[in-house]
Each structure stands twice: as C-alpha cells, then as structure tokens.
Design an enzyme around this catalytic site. Structure first.
Site, PDB file in Angstrom:
ATOM      1  CG  ASP A  31      -1.256  -0.832   1.178  1.00  0.00           C
ATOM      2  OD1 ASP A  31      -2.124  -1.650   0.756  1.00  0.00           O
ATOM      3  OD2 ASP A  31      -1.539  -1.882   2.882  1.00  0.00           O
ATOM      4  CD  GLU A 238      -9.009  -2.962  -1.161  1.00  0.00           C
ATOM      5  OE1 GLU A 238      -9.535  -2.907   0.075  1.00  0.00           O
ATOM      6  OE2 GLU A 238      -8.301  -3.891  -1.734  1.00  0.00           O
TER       7      GLU A 238
END
Ligand code: FUB
Length: 339
Positions: A31, A238
C-alpha cells in the site's frame, strides 16, 4: 490474483518477467503512498506481518501493527527503511490492523494518516504528527471525527488546500455505511444498483480534522451515468489516490475483486470524475494498491505484489515503475509481468 489460484505459478519465472523488483526485502511492505518532500522520495507503506490469522473476506489476516517509512534519493536509488515510525500500542483510540496509510506536510510538520480498528471492531482514520518525514509520529488521542472505513489518501492542491479521500469495501466496511451512518445490515449493492463511491472531505487548516461533512466522490461512465455495482471491472473498491496532471485531477483506485488499478478524471477535487481506463493489470496477490508521484519531470507508479512471498496475499512488497501519458493525458496501462 486470488490466493487459491496460485499453485501453478513458477515464481522464478514471474520474478524474471516482473517489470520491477521489491524495493526492500528484509520485511514485507504494501500500500505504498509516495511523496516528494524536500526533493527526496518518502514512501508511507503498510508493514505486512504474518499474524497467524486465516484468510477471510474481512481481511482479518492483514494483522499489521506498525509503520516504517522508506526513503529514496531517486526512484532508481537505494531504498532505506527508517525504522519504527508509529506502533498501534501508542495510538490511544486504536486496537489493531494498521492498514494503508498516507502522509502530508504543512508548515514544517509531517502528518501520518492511518486507518485502524477500534476495540469494537470498527475502522476509523487517525492522524499522528512529527517534525520529521520519517517520524517517529505522535498520535492524536482520538480518531478524526467523521472518519470511517480505510485507505486515507491526502492530496494537496495548488492553492494549498488539503483533501482526504478514503473508503474500502468488505474488510474496509464501506458497504456498511449509507449517508455516513453505520449499520452492519447494509451490504454492498449488486447488479444495476448504483456502485458505492469513495468518500472525501477537505481538511481543516490544522490538518487534524475535517473542514466539512464528508461526501461521496461520484465516478461516471462514458455516458455520464454513475458506475453500477455490477460493473466489477470498473467500480471503486478501495485504495484511493489523487494526483494532478496538466491541470486535470486524476482519481485512481483499486477495483478489488477484479484486481485492476483504474482511474477517472475530473475538473476539481470534488468531482464528478469520469472513468478513463486501467493503470495496472492484476498483480500476484489478491490486493492491488498504489500511489502516483512525479519526480524530476517523470511520473511513477508505486505499487505492490506478493511475488517475494510466493503468493501469500498478506505478505506483499512495494515496487515502483514509470508511467507515461499520451498527448490526450491518457495513462498507458502497465502489465506487471512481461509476456
Ligand atoms: O493492507 C490492507 C488493505 O489491503 C489495504 O487497506 C487495502 O487497500 C488493501 O491493499
């Protein structure tokens, strides 16, 4: 690529074909939110660990506990792990699952934004502050009021306004919210129902709260119609990110269960945004999450995959690859592994 489908993969071959290699190998990171601060690249990733929790659709196996900041003098330079930046035990309101963070700087202070679960199992987003881009960061005593779900991305516009984009479906709990209220009985819409959208708000001048009530960022199709829930190849799941290129706003995100990084463009930070295409095809591992950052007039995609862990979905590694735009501002799709 879902974890259950990896048994046939030859990882030596995959690693040879990969367009880039893990930036660091002594720990797992994911991420990546990359920024250039004072001429240097700082990457704010999740720090993946083996928490010993079985795989499920709630993402409980992503049991991360802390953050480390990675720094680089250039996208091809050595990546340095700057050590512990923040641990969940030092966040008064949070209990577990330190998921995808981001950071921003203003007036010499650095702000680390991060999602974590409270003791009641509900995700919120908090902020921690430091005088250094690599921390250590001191967490504010409470989560940001009005925040929920996961994956904060903070964008600084040319006029000095900061905006946060956030939200994630399933483990990120976005499907449980309607009009900013939580109800466990709310489910992800299906078929021809409208897709869920990412959430956003302008940050207040102290960078520690929202300056307005949070709202949806609507993503439209080529006919100006909001994307539908059944459009799994294009709908938001997301991993929000915002950047600006040639005066246009580019909102990019993961489609989750179809594993694409896609983008949509708009004329202002609030949208609406119109779907444009794919930036990254599926990587090894279920999740895909990225950031986009300019360094010395070239643009880079920071992303992750699970090739180093040979396909373990919650043990990922951060990578970087250059992206290019055509004359109309379209981003050329990257294949993470060459044919
Ligand atoms: O790292 C945990 C979660 O996986 C992130 O919050 C999502 O974006 C996905 O990458």
């Amino acid at each position: 690529m879902p974890e259950e489908n990896i048994s046939h993969i030859n990882f030596d071959e995959i690693n040879k074909k990969a367009i880039s290699q893990p930036l660091i190998k002594h720990m797992y990171t994911a991420d990546p939110s990359a920024h250039v601060f004072n001429g240097k690249i700082y990457i704010y990733p999740s720090h993946d660990i083996e928490a010993g929790i079985p795989f499920n659709d709630n993402g409980d196996h992503f049991g991360m506990e802390d953050y480390h900041v990675i720094s680089m003098d250039s996208p091809t330079g050595e990546a340095k792990d700057n050590g512990l930046a923040l641990h969940v035990k030092d966040v008064p309101w949070a209990e577990r699952q330190m998921w995808a963070p981001d950071a921003a700087t203003k007036n010499g202070k650095y702000y680390l934004y991060f999602p974590a679960k409270r003791a009641n199992g509900i995700f919120q987003i908090g902020v921690a502050i430091s005088d250094s881009p690599v921390g250590p960061f001191i967490a504010e005593p409470e989560a940001i009021e009005g925040s929920y779900s996961i994956d904060p991305a903070v964008f600084c516009d040319d006029d000095g306004s900061y905006y946060m984009y956030f939200g994630g479906i399933w483990g990120g709990q976005l499907q449980n919210y309607r009009n900013n209220s939580y109800d466990v009985n709310h489910k992800e819409p299906v078929g021809n129902e409208l897709a869920l959208n990412p959430i956003m708000a302008k940050l207040s001048s102290d960078m520690k709260s929202f300056d307005e009530s949070v709202k949806e960022l609507v993503i439209l199709d080529e006919n100006g119609k909001p994307l539908l829930a059944g459009d799994n190849d294009r709908r938001f799941f997301e991993a929000s990110w915002m950047h600006k290129y040639n005066g246009k706003y580019y909102f990019s995100y993961s489609t989750g269960d179809t594993h694409f990084i896609c983008y949509a463009t708009g004329d202002n930070p609030y949208g609406p945004f119109t779907y444009q295409g794919r930036i990254l095809n599926p990587v090894i591992g279920w999740t895909s999450h990225h950031s986009i950052c300019e360094f010395e007039n070239k643009w880079y995609l920071f992303y992750h995959d699970s090739s180093l862990s040979e396909g373990v979905t919650h043990l990922r590694s951060v990578k970087v690859a250059e992206i290019t735009y055509d004359e109309n501002g379209k981003i050329q799709t990257l294949d993470p592994y060459l044919e």
